[in-house]
Enzyme design. Structure first.
Site, PDB file in Angstrom:
ATOM      1  N   ASP A 193      34.939  46.143  45.171  1.00  0.00           N
ATOM      2  CA  ASP A 193      34.648  45.674  43.816  1.00  0.00           C
ATOM      3  C   ASP A 193      34.618  44.153  43.723  1.00  0.00           C
ATOM      4  OD1 ASP A 193      34.396  46.163  40.879  1.00  0.00           O
ATOM      5  OD2 ASP A 193      36.316  45.120  40.846  1.00  0.00           O
ATOM      6  N   LEU A 274      36.266  45.001  33.724  1.00  0.00           N
ATOM      7  CA  LEU A 274      35.201  44.200  33.120  1.00  0.00           C
ATOM      8  C   LEU A 274      34.506  43.284  34.124  1.00  0.00           C
ATOM      9  CD1 LEU A 274      36.986  43.195  29.796  1.00  0.00           C
ATOM     10  CD2 LEU A 274      35.117  44.821  30.066  1.00  0.00           C
ATOM     11  N   ARG A 275      34.912  43.370  35.405  1.00  0.00           N
ATOM     12  CA  ARG A 275      34.266  42.497  36.386  1.00  0.00           C
ATOM     13  C   ARG A 275      32.778  42.797  36.475  1.00  0.00           C
ATOM     14  NH1 ARG A 275      37.569  42.966  40.564  1.00  0.00           N
ATOM     15  NH2 ARG A 275      38.654  40.996  40.186  1.00  0.00           N
ATOM     16  N   ALA A 276      32.401  44.074  36.379  1.00  0.00           N
ATOM     17  CA  ALA A 276      30.988  44.434  36.470  1.00  0.00           C
ATOM     18  C   ALA A 276      30.185  43.779  35.357  1.00  0.00           C
ATOM     19  CB  ALA A 276      30.835  45.952  36.405  1.00  0.00           C
TER      20      ALA A 276
END
Length: 667
Positions: A193, A274-276
């Site tokens: 990720d 929320l990294r995406a």
């Protein structure tokens, strides 16, 4: 040395685009390129630097500070305004898989500290890669603690070093690129990720494209300079486009409707965290700048989703990364306006528009053809204790049973302290971990134990004529730190696939247990192997590998039938472990035998079991015998192996872990 031109790479559009977008905006977070061997992954990455703009650096600065905005906390600074500058090409720094922590982050200059009494910092690869490209080939084989350090530095843009009495920070902003072959093992999901974008590459299947690849490669090998001249114009155009996109990046607008699209897409694909969303937003902006647009549009969001989401959708470690294009279209699509006019009634009054379709009762189910068989509950096809099927043509093969439910298990540890590859399973002496003490180095100094070295040198200072602040140090004073961490192991599964194991319910439970162990091996960075025996011989289904995904695939399709050559299975396990010991002598093994203990073909298994026992192979036997009368053959086999046995009925609800761990007590 002349590099293969980036613009000469055939096809691989997604890989080239992902690399170029990160070149425009390194804040995206880097690229992970996954693909089979021989697909030009490394060639494309190494060629990227030829189209990246040159950088201005402060002359003599080891940390590549920009003359326009030098780092105020640069260890070589502070740099005065108007400091002498120099222009150099963008660097490509490669991080070898076998690197150490101090080589990556930098460390105390031991020689200066001990001989001159001064604290001096020796920069690592992160400093060398600042404002350039840091490339990790086979990143899935890199030690986990190095991956953690690497990705933290990439996310923060700063490298912090707090070790050996040194406290240093310096800028570390670089384009991070990793390449890997999934057959050799996966990255942990939480590390996967951390890469901004991921692309899958494969060799082209069209003959014309393959011919062009061969033609270009041979032309480059024959005359690299002449080949580079052929693509010089395209390379220059790419470099100018990257520079222009970088300049335009800050002026690209990300409107609210595009942000809402990004949020809708991430929610539709059920990604964690929320990294995406952040990565998609940065990628969409970079793509708009690359295409010369001033505002992010739907197409930019679509491209960002295709590159940023596939590796973030995995819910199971064995799930392959991927993205459903139809689901993406649905998430990006504008809502249809309401229709004020009711739809006309279809012919024959069928509200579903079925037309002249055949009538069926209200309670009838749709005809799904072959799918009805797959969806129907499994019916028993064999008695509780089936006999061995004759090993005729096909070995009396029966259809493969689906694996049962998986569950979490506890750590299985090899006894004692090993010296294998870093991992998360058994105790081992490692280069990193808890410091237990010191020792005289046997050869190269691995990790200096400073206190022990000073203590060894202190009594001799007067005799050596010490004068001044520095120590008079000799080679014999050096002490290595003795550290203990965790190692990975080889888990070899030996699965009885004979007719006596053919009961669907039993084989499903067995496969569920083995799949649970495979999941645990994935998390603990183990190597796995799988052997089955049936008919008249044993077969290596999966040679020892780091790709537990391949093990899961082989297990799912494993069929049963035929007689039970238990001796052949044990001998094959012995030969496999012996070969692996020659390749990797420090990795310890755990043999898991899944059988009811019968042997109806070949010789007695006792001799083969004794071979394994004499070589110290830790073993556990999963006893699959059932019925009111039990012969206890699996328990006897466990005794011959010097291990322990566990009943198949104890495998449910996580009890396998407790039972398998009992082999440690018996070892």
């Amino acid at each position: 040395m002349t590099q293969f031109p980036f613009s000469a790479v055939v096809e691989m559009a997604d890989m080239r685009l992902a690399l170029l977008l990160n070149a425009v905006s390194p804040a995206i977070g880097g690229v992970l390129v996954r693909g089979e061997k021989g697909t030009a992954k490394s060639t494309a990455v190494r060629a990227l630097t030829s189209v990246l703009p040159a950088v201005d650096v402060v002359a003599g600065c080891r940390f590549a500070c920009s003359p326009a905005a030098p780092d105020p906390q640069c260890p070589d600074g502070p740099h005065e305004a108007g400091a002498e500058a120099m222009v150099r090409a963008t660097r490509l720094v490669e991080l070898p898989v076998g690197s150490t922590e101090d080589r990556l982050t930098g460390s105390l200059d031991v020689e200066a500290a001990l001989t001159r009494g001064v604290t001096s910092f020796q920069p690592g690869l992160l400093a060398a890669a600042h404002r350039g490209v840091l490339y990790v080939d086979e990143v899935n084989l890199l030690h986990d603690h190095l991956v953690d350090l690497l990705l933290d530095a990439a996310a923060l843009g700063t490298n912090y070093v707090e070790r050996d009495g040194v406290s240093v920070r310096h800028a570390a902003r670089f384009l991070l690129v990793g390449t890997m072959n999934p057959e050799e093992g996966e990255l942990r999901p939480q590390l996967l990720d951390r890469f901004g974008l991921t692309v899958e590459v494969a060799a082209p299947r069209e003959p014309a494209a393959r011919v062009e690849v061969v033609r270009r490669r041979m032309a480059f090998d024959d005359d690299p300079d002449a080949f580079a001249v052929r693509f010089a114009a395209e390379e220059a155009a790419l470099a100018e486009r990257i520079a222009a996109a970088r300049s335009a990046l800050s002026s690209v607008t990300l409107p609210d409707h595009a942000l809402l699209q990004i949020a809708d897409v991430c929610a539709a694909f059920d990604v964690d965290g929320l990294r995406a969303d952040i990565v998609m937003a940065r990628t969409a902006i970079a793509h708009a700048a690359w295409e010369g647009r001033e505002t992010v549009g739907t197409e930019d969001v679509r491209v960002a989703a295709r590159l940023a989401l596939p590796h973030r959708r995995r819910r199971n470690p064995f799930d392959a990364p991927g993205l459903d294009e139809q689901q993406l279209d649905d998430a990006l699509g504008e809502p249809e306006p309401p229709d004020d006019d009711p739809s006309p009634t279809p012919p024959d009054g069928d509200p579903d528009g079925g037309g002249d379709g055949p009538e069926r009762p209200v309670d009838a189910q749709p005809d799904s053809g072959a799918d009805d068989t797959a969806a129907a509950p499994e019916q028993p096809t064999a008695p509780p204790e089936p006999r061995d099927a004759p090993a005729g043509p096909g070995g009396g093969t029966q259809a493969a049973a689906a694996p049962g439910e998986t569950y979490r298990i506890r750590r299985l540890e090899a006894p004692g302290v090993g010296r294998g590859a870093a991992g998360r399973r058994s105790r081992a002496e490692t280069d990193t971990g808890r410091v237990l003490g010191s020792r005289v180095p046997d050869g190269r100094l691995r990790q200096l134990h400073l206190v022990a070295t000073l203590a060894a040198a202190a009594p001799h200072q007067r005799a050596r004529g010490r004068r001044g602040p520095g120590l008079v140090l000799q080679r014999d004073d050096l002490r290595d730190a003795r550290t203990e961490g965790r190692e990975s192991n080889l888990v070899l599964f030996l699965v009885d696939a004979s007719g006596s194991m053919a009961a669907r319910k039993r084989m499903s439970a067995v496969k569920g247990a083995v799949l649970s162990l495979l999941l645990d091996a994935y998390q603990r960075r183990d190597k796995v192997g799988m052997i089955s025996f049936r008919g008249g011989a044993a077969e290596v289904l999966l040679p020892p590998t780091s790709s537990v995904e391949a093990g899961a695939a082989r297990l799912t399709t494993l069929a049963t039938g035929g007689r039970t050559p238990l001796e052949a299975g044990l001998l094959e396990a012995h030969a496999t472990l012996r070969r692996e010991r020659l390749r990797d002598p420090d990795r310890r093994a755990l043999l898991v035998v899944v059988t009811d203990g019968r042997h109806t073909a070949g010789g007695e298994p006792g001799r083969a079991a004794e071979l394994l026992r004499r070589e110290g192979v830790a073993a556990v036997v999963v006893d699959c015998e059932s019925g009111p009368v039990r012969l206890g053959l699996a328990g006897a086999l466990a005794g011959q192996l010097g291990g322990s046995a566990v009943q198949l009925g104890e495998l449910a609800a996580g009890s396998l872990a407790e039972a398998v761990r009992t082999w440690r007590e018996a070892a």
